[in-house]
Enzyme design. Structure first.
Site, PDB file in Angstrom:
ATOM      1  N   HIS A  70     -10.063   4.737   0.031  1.00 28.48           N
ATOM      2  CA  HIS A  70      -9.120   4.772   1.160  1.00 28.48           C
ATOM      3  C   HIS A  70      -9.796   5.472   2.340  1.00 28.48           C
ATOM      4  O   HIS A  70     -10.800   6.162   2.171  1.00 28.48           O
ATOM      5  CB  HIS A  70      -7.852   5.532   0.762  1.00 28.48           C
ATOM      6  CG  HIS A  70      -6.921   4.735  -0.089  1.00 28.48           C
ATOM      7  ND1 HIS A  70      -5.602   4.524   0.239  1.00 28.48           N
ATOM      8  CD2 HIS A  70      -7.123   4.070  -1.242  1.00 28.48           C
ATOM      9  CE1 HIS A  70      -5.034   3.770  -0.681  1.00 28.48           C
ATOM     10  NE2 HIS A  70      -5.933   3.493  -1.600  1.00 28.48           N
ATOM     11  N   GLY A  71      -9.193   5.321   3.529  1.00 27.74           N
ATOM     12  CA  GLY A  71      -9.723   6.027   4.700  1.00 27.74           C
ATOM     13  C   GLY A  71     -11.032   5.444   5.199  1.00 27.74           C
ATOM     14  O   GLY A  71     -11.932   6.190   5.609  1.00 27.74           O
ATOM     15  N   ASP A  96       0.835  -1.209   0.000  1.00 27.76           N
ATOM     16  CA  ASP A  96       0.000   0.000   0.000  1.00 27.76           C
ATOM     17  C   ASP A  96       0.879   1.272   0.000  1.00 27.76           C
ATOM     18  O   ASP A  96       1.891   1.330   0.703  1.00 27.76           O
ATOM     19  CB  ASP A  96      -0.852  -0.060   1.288  1.00 27.76           C
ATOM     20  CG  ASP A  96      -2.008   0.920   1.290  1.00 27.76           C
ATOM     21  OD1 ASP A  96      -2.469   1.289   0.211  1.00 27.76           O
ATOM     22  OD2 ASP A  96      -2.450   1.286   2.403  1.00 27.76           O
ATOM     23  N   HIS A 118      -7.468   9.730   5.435  1.00 33.29           N
ATOM     24  CA  HIS A 118      -6.875   8.713   6.321  1.00 33.29           C
ATOM     25  C   HIS A 118      -6.928   9.128   7.788  1.00 33.29           C
ATOM     26  O   HIS A 118      -6.660  10.284   8.115  1.00 33.29           O
ATOM     27  CB  HIS A 118      -5.410   8.480   5.952  1.00 33.29           C
ATOM     28  CG  HIS A 118      -5.210   7.934   4.572  1.00 33.29           C
ATOM     29  ND1 HIS A 118      -4.710   8.681   3.542  1.00 33.29           N
ATOM     30  CD2 HIS A 118      -5.458   6.712   4.062  1.00 33.29           C
ATOM     31  CE1 HIS A 118      -4.643   7.937   2.451  1.00 33.29           C
ATOM     32  NE2 HIS A 118      -5.096   6.738   2.737  1.00 33.29           N
ATOM     33  N   GLY A 119      -7.224   8.188   8.666  1.00 32.01           N
ATOM     34  CA  GLY A 119      -7.185   8.452  10.118  1.00 32.01           C
ATOM     35  C   GLY A 119      -8.560   8.730  10.674  1.00 32.01           C
ATOM     36  O   GLY A 119      -9.582   8.406  10.052  1.00 32.01           O
TER      37      GLY A 119
HETATM   38  P1  13P Z   1      -7.690   4.437   7.600  1.00 32.34           P
HETATM   39  O1  13P Z   1      -6.452   4.271   8.432  1.00 32.34           O
HETATM   40  O2  13P Z   1      -8.286   5.781   7.735  1.00 32.34           O
HETATM   41  O3  13P Z   1      -8.673   3.341   7.842  1.00 32.34           O
HETATM   42  O4  13P Z   1      -7.233   4.337   6.075  1.00 32.34           O
HETATM   43  C1  13P Z   1      -6.489   3.235   5.644  1.00 32.34           C
HETATM   44  C2  13P Z   1      -6.072   3.397   4.238  1.00 32.34           C
HETATM   45  O5  13P Z   1      -6.728   4.024   3.441  1.00 32.34           O
HETATM   46  C3  13P Z   1      -4.812   2.766   3.853  1.00 32.34           C
HETATM   47  O6  13P Z   1      -4.456   2.984   2.537  1.00 32.34           O
END
Ligand code: 13P
Length: 249
Positions: free
Chosen positions: A207-208, A82, A179-180
């Site tokens: 993502h995220g 990733d 993300h996060g």
């Molecule tokens: P999160 O940590 O927000 O769940 O996102 C993970 C991600 O998109 C990794 O590529």
């Protein structure tokens, strides 16, 4: 079942209209929990090493663990690197045995992203490795503007051109995700997602995944998301359980 190509897993999901969860994992325990949970749900799953985590576990060790566990799993398991940010990082991932990689050129100007992604696709496909790329800006959920400013979202016409020119296998898009932990509830731009999905023919990646309300995730899957990335939520549960176990014992 066994290790399966991510492109095969995602094409099947695209054809049948569901999404596959892809988890950021980093050691024996987290890989095995994710596979076990997927077996319970009888769903395929994708285990991913966040490229920057290669400083904590060598890529070769991660690949060996994941392949061994995948080959004993009752469901198809995909193996993915990733968020690699350079040609060299992706090549190191392929050399070390990843069968699917992400090149994240989303911070680059469009033409540079096309060029870098296209070069990687050419080499990766020659080695039977799948490629995910990103177009649009997926920032940090701790910065409200990163996911509420629609100027940073993926443009549908640009997505069509990007997919055509690069030959990428799947595309991560920005539609109000980050993300996060989100500082305020995200509000995914589902209209934009529907349009991108209608105009392109590759599986789309969100993502995220942490903190997006279930209803929005369900709607996004209906409108074309085939891979949902989750990292923070898994790590938070992991840390929480360690704390509880240590204080109980
Ligand atoms: P999160 O940590 O927000 O769940 O996102 C993970 C991600 O998109 C990794 O590529």
């Amino acid at each position: 079942m066994s290790l399966e190509r991510v492109s095969v897993i995602l094409r099947e999901a695209d054809k049948r209209g569901y999404a596959v969860a892809a988890f950021n994992v980093f050691n024996y325990e987290s890989i095995s929990w994710v596979i076990e949970a997927a077996e319970e749900e009888d769903m395929p799953v994708i285990v991913m090493l966040y490229s920057a985590c290669a400083g904590f576990i060598p890529r070769t060790a991660f690949v060996a663990l994941a392949k061994d566990m995948a080959n004993r799993a009752k469901i198809p398991v995909g193996l993915h690197l990733d968020h690699s940010r350079s040609f060299e990082e992706v090549m190191a991932g392929i050399r070390d045995g990843f069968t699917s990689v992400m090149i994240d050129g989303s911070m680059l100007p469009f033409e540079d992203n096309v060029r870098l992604t296209g070069e990687i696709v050419k080499v990766a496909h020659a080695m039977d490795v799948d490629v995910e790329a990103e177009l649009g800006f997926v920032g940090h959920a701790s910065n409200l503007g990163d996911y509420t400013d629609s100027a940073r979202y993926t443009d549908s016409a640009a997505a069509v051109e990007f997919v055509e020119r690069t030959g990428v296998d799947s595309l991560a898009i920005a539609i109000g995700n980050a993300h996060g932990n989100y500082v305020a509830m995200p509000n995914l731009d589902l209209k934009r997602l529907e349009e991108i999905n209608r105009l392109t023919d590759v599986p789309l990646v969100l993502h995220g995944g942490t903190g997006i309300p279930d209803e929005q995730i369900k709607a996004a899957v209906k409108l074309g998301i085939n891979k949902l990335n989750i990292g923070t939520e898994l790590n938070q549960v992991f840390i929480q359980r360690i704390r509880e176990t240590v204080s109980e014992n």
